[in-house]
Design a protein around this motif. Structure first.
Motif, PDB file in Angstrom:
ATOM      1  N   LEU A   1     -14.908 -10.056  10.767  1.00 43.61           N
ATOM      2  CA  LEU A   1     -14.662 -11.497  10.661  1.00 43.61           C
ATOM      3  C   LEU A   1     -15.270 -12.285  11.828  1.00 43.61           C
ATOM      4  N   PHE A   2     -15.261 -11.684  13.014  1.00 41.05           N
ATOM      5  CA  PHE A   2     -15.704 -12.452  14.186  1.00 41.05           C
ATOM      6  C   PHE A   2     -17.153 -12.210  14.568  1.00 41.05           C
TER       7      PHE A   2
ATOM      8  N   ALA B   1      -9.377  -3.135  13.725  1.00 43.42           N
ATOM      9  CA  ALA B   1     -10.531  -3.352  14.600  1.00 43.42           C
ATOM     10  C   ALA B   1     -11.776  -3.675  13.779  1.00 43.42           C
ATOM     11  N   LEU B   2     -11.956  -2.943  12.687  1.00 41.35           N
ATOM     12  CA  LEU B   2     -13.127  -3.189  11.834  1.00 41.35           C
ATOM     13  C   LEU B   2     -13.059  -4.582  11.188  1.00 41.35           C
ATOM     14  N   LEU B   3     -11.849  -4.941  10.756  1.00 37.99           N
ATOM     15  CA  LEU B   3     -11.686  -6.259  10.130  1.00 37.99           C
ATOM     16  C   LEU B   3     -11.996  -7.367  11.143  1.00 37.99           C
TER      17      LEU B   3
ATOM     18  N   ALA C   1      -1.460   9.471  12.319  1.00 35.45           N
ATOM     19  CA  ALA C   1      -2.665   9.302  11.498  1.00 35.45           C
ATOM     20  C   ALA C   1      -2.644   7.944  10.797  1.00 35.45           C
ATOM     21  N   LYS C   2      -1.466   7.570  10.297  1.00 36.55           N
ATOM     22  CA  LYS C   2      -1.357   6.287   9.590  1.00 36.55           C
ATOM     23  C   LYS C   2      -1.542   5.106  10.550  1.00 36.55           C
ATOM     24  N   ILE C   3      -0.907   5.241  11.724  1.00 35.38           N
ATOM     25  CA  ILE C   3      -1.045   4.155  12.714  1.00 35.38           C
ATOM     26  C   ILE C   3      -2.492   4.084  13.195  1.00 35.38           C
ATOM     27  N   GLY C   4      -3.096   5.261  13.374  1.00 33.75           N
ATOM     28  CA  GLY C   4      -4.497   5.306  13.801  1.00 33.75           C
ATOM     29  C   GLY C   4      -5.402   4.659  12.768  1.00 33.75           C
ATOM     30  N   LEU C   5      -5.148   4.986  11.503  1.00 30.62           N
ATOM     31  CA  LEU C   5      -5.966   4.383  10.438  1.00 30.62           C
ATOM     32  C   LEU C   5      -5.810   2.859  10.449  1.00 30.62           C
ATOM     33  N   GLY C   6      -4.562   2.405  10.574  1.00 32.89           N
ATOM     34  CA  GLY C   6      -4.296   0.964  10.611  1.00 32.89           C
ATOM     35  C   GLY C   6      -5.017   0.293  11.772  1.00 32.89           C
ATOM     36  N   THR C   7      -5.016   0.971  12.931  1.00 34.49           N
ATOM     37  CA  THR C   7      -5.680   0.399  14.109  1.00 34.49           C
ATOM     38  C   THR C   7      -7.183   0.293  13.881  1.00 34.49           C
ATOM     39  N   VAL C   8      -7.748   1.349  13.305  1.00 37.15           N
ATOM     40  CA  VAL C   8      -9.204   1.328  13.024  1.00 37.15           C
ATOM     41  C   VAL C   8      -9.527   0.216  12.019  1.00 37.15           C
ATOM     42  N   GLU C   9      -8.710   0.113  10.972  1.00 36.23           N
ATOM     43  CA  GLU C   9      -8.931  -0.937   9.961  1.00 36.23           C
ATOM     44  C   GLU C   9      -8.888  -2.324  10.601  1.00 36.23           C
TER      45      GLU C   9
ATOM     46  N   VAL D   1      -2.428  -4.433   7.858  1.00 40.07           N
ATOM     47  CA  VAL D   1      -3.449  -5.016   8.737  1.00 40.07           C
ATOM     48  C   VAL D   1      -4.573  -5.680   7.925  1.00 40.07           C
ATOM     49  N   ILE D   2      -4.616  -5.364   6.629  1.00 38.54           N
ATOM     50  CA  ILE D   2      -5.587  -6.044   5.747  1.00 38.54           C
ATOM     51  C   ILE D   2      -4.872  -7.130   4.937  1.00 38.54           C
ATOM     52  N   GLU D   3      -3.702  -6.758   4.416  1.00 44.24           N
ATOM     53  CA  GLU D   3      -2.979  -7.677   3.524  1.00 44.24           C
ATOM     54  C   GLU D   3      -2.516  -8.934   4.249  1.00 44.24           C
ATOM     55  N   ILE D   4      -1.956  -8.772   5.441  1.00 42.10           N
ATOM     56  CA  ILE D   4      -1.440  -9.948   6.163  1.00 42.10           C
ATOM     57  C   ILE D   4      -2.585 -10.896   6.561  1.00 42.10           C
TER      58      ILE D   4
END
Lengths: 331, 252
Positions: free
Chosen positions: A321-322, A315-317, A305-313, A232-235
């Motif tokens: 950005l916006f 959302a924060l990104l 936990a991993k999917i949750g972390l990815g979702t939070v990341e 979610v950060i790299e792409i």
């Protein structure tokens, strides 16, 4: 007109040397500020020197002329430069204001990069759907060529940490490799954007093929848990690099912009730098997460936990950005 | 390849020129930089290798990151802090400048260096070198994107005209009316040619020097004929020296 050269040099030399002194000072201390009186004097010396240059006929005395040309050229750059030379670093302001504002300024280019990648994703998924053997050609990573279910079973039951004593170097490898790919996506903008489009499309194909392969094998949870923490950060980082490449291509092509090429490229230079530095920062984070977290699956790290972390990341990104820096931009 | 010159006209109407650096000298300067980077990385590799005795994982990571930072950051840092010069460029007297003569900006340094990624493709700057050959200002793709050029900065010795013309008896000055006519008849380009011949006289072969000054003396004699008492007993070179003295130094 043949001038009295010794007298000309004798009269001009004190002014030329004074101008040289000013230039040496300005060049050695890029952030130094001149006082009003110093600016006036500097301007006078520049004009005096330029006037001496015009008095020397083109072929009258090459050495003195070349010397004066060098002085005038250096002073011209200092006097006529109207762009701000913001050499003092304000990292906090740059990160939270300049970077997201620049991203939003070129939102259409980001949208285009996203659309190209999504077309690639659909193409990759369809290629695998219609021809499972295409996996051998599309997927460049040997560990992804096998059956996804077998891989999941193998990794979930692994007793040993296969990245033990290699996590830091793996992380560094990911950071440098992904940053190189991003820089390439930017640089390929000089191919009128064709190279950038191909690179984004190809990335999309790989992503689509891998995702389809795991979803078809019923391993969607593993796929999300594996890819989301870093993906979610790299792409988005690669997409922003593609955005920069498309901005460069846009300036190169100049659709609807009647300014000369140099002016168009000059106008986007700072934005390209901002975007690619932002990409590098995002990829450093993604590299850490991929090496230290993404490669560990349940039961070490539960998928939720991993999917949750990815979702939070994500959302924060998106928020960053916006929204970041929008208040400052309005004021 | 002959050297090209970029002429820039300022808003005040003053024209100055920059000598553009060709692809060959730029390639040689780049190669010198590659040697420097290799030496730095060799040294760092040795030091980081020692650290590998404690943790090979961390040592490998540090080496990978250092290689990346040095290979990209070397040109970027040097060109910014040395105003357009790396070690190789400084050695070969080259400098990166704004294509319109303005001050080099940080983003220009960044963009031109990041675009090396395609200029170096597929090998040895094939793309950048080809672009350099075919562009009017010898620009590789990075230079075009950043709006920069690379110029040559030749060493410019200030001409010591005093030692050529001062403190010697000038027999031609005995005839002020002919002196005035000489000033009137001689073109500025001819005067500059004679001055350059005198400034560079030690660089010529003896035979060429005699021949050159004979030609020049004959040329100036054709412009104004001085009486024999002014020219008897002086060499062609001394005659040209006297002419230059008259042309470039007014009396008083």
């Amino acid at each position: 007109m043949i001038i009295d050269l010794p007298r000309f040099i004798a009269n001009g030399r004190p002014f030329w040397q004074e101008l040289e002194g000013f230039l040496a000072r300005l060049e050695s201390e890029p952030v130094s500020n001149l006082t009003i009186d110093e600016v006036k004097r500097f301007h006078f010396l520049y004009e005096r020197c330029a006037s001496d240059l015009t008095r020397l006929a083109a072929n009258a005395e090459p050495e003195t002329r070349a010397y004066l040309e060098t002085l005038v050229a250096r002073a011209y750059g200092e006097i006529h430069e109207t762009r701000s030379s913001r050499t003092r670093l304000h990292p906090f302001r740059w990160f939270f204001h300049t970077l997201p504002q620049t991203f939003r300024k070129h939102l259409r280019a980001f949208g285009l990069a996203l659309a190209i990648t999504m077309v690639g994703v659909i193409f990759g998924a369809m290629a695998l759907a219609f021809d499972p053997d295409a996996k051998q050609i599309i997927t460049p990573f040997p560990h992804l060529l096998g059956d996804p279910a077998e891989r999941v079973a193998r990794e979930e039951s692994a007793a040993n940490d296969r990245l033990a004593d290699a996590k830091t170097s793996f992380s560094a490898h990911l950071m440098t490799h992904n940053t190189k790919v991003s820089i390439l996506a930017l640089a390929l903008g000089m191919s009128w954007g064709v190279g950038t489009i191909i690179l984004l499309f190809y990335n999309g194909i790989i992503l689509g093929a891998v995702a389809f392969d795991y979803v078809r094998a019923g391993q969607t949870e593993f796929l999300l848990g594996w890819l989301m923490p870093h993906g979610v950060i790299e792409i988005p980082a690669i997409l922003i690099a593609g955005q920069a490449g498309l901005v460069l291509a846009g300036a190169l092509i100049g659709w609807g912009n009647r300014e000369p090429l140099g002016a168009r490229l000059r106008a986007v230079g700072t934005d390209l730098m901002t975007l690619i530095f932002g990409v590098a920062i995002l990829l450093i984070w993604a590299g850490f997460v991929e090496a230290f977290l993404s490669q560990y699956h349940a039961p070490v790290f539960p998928y939720w936990a991993k999917i949750g972390l990815g979702t939070v990341e994500l959302a924060l990104l998106a928020l960053f950005l916006f929204k970041s820096g929008s208040t400052a931009a309005k004021s | 390849m002959t050297s090209r010159v970029l002429k820039i006209r300022t808003p005040e109407g003053v024209v100055f020129s920059q000598i553009l650096a060709g692809p060959v000298v730029r390639f040689v300067a780049w190669f010198a930089d590659v040697l420097v980077i290799s030496a730095v990385m060799g040294l760092l590799g040795f030091l980081i290798g020692l650290f590998g005795l404690i943790s090979m994982d961390v040592a490998t990571a540090v080496y990978l990151l250092m290689y990346f930072v040095v290979s990209i950051g070397y040109s970027l840092a040097f060109e910014w802090f040395w105003r357009g010069q790396t070690l190789g460029k400084r050695f070969f007297r080259l400098r990166v400048v704004d294509a319109e003569g303005l001050k080099l900006q940080f983003h220009q340094v960044v963009v031109r260096n990041l675009l090396r990624f395609i200029d170096t493709l597929p090998l040895f700057y094939a793309v950048g070198g080809t672009a350099c050959w075919f562009t009017r200002k010898f620009q590789r793709l990075g230079d075009i994107a950043a709006n920069t050029i690379v110029i040559r900065i030749p060493k410019i010795p200030e001409p010591d005209i005093e030692q050529l013309v001062a403190g010697r008896f000038n027999s031609l000055r005995q005839f002020p009316h002919l002196e005035a006519r000489l000033r009137q008849n001689v073109e500025a380009s001819d005067a500059a040619l004679a001055l350059q011949a005198l400034l560079r006289r030690e660089d010529f072969d003896p035979a060429a020097r005699v021949s050159l000054f004979a030609d020049l003396a004959r040329h100036f004699q054709s412009k104004v004929a001085f009486p024999t008492e002014a020219t008897d007993g002086i060499s062609d070179e001394q005659y040209v020296r006297n002419v230059v003295d008259i042309l470039f130094r007014t009396r008083g």
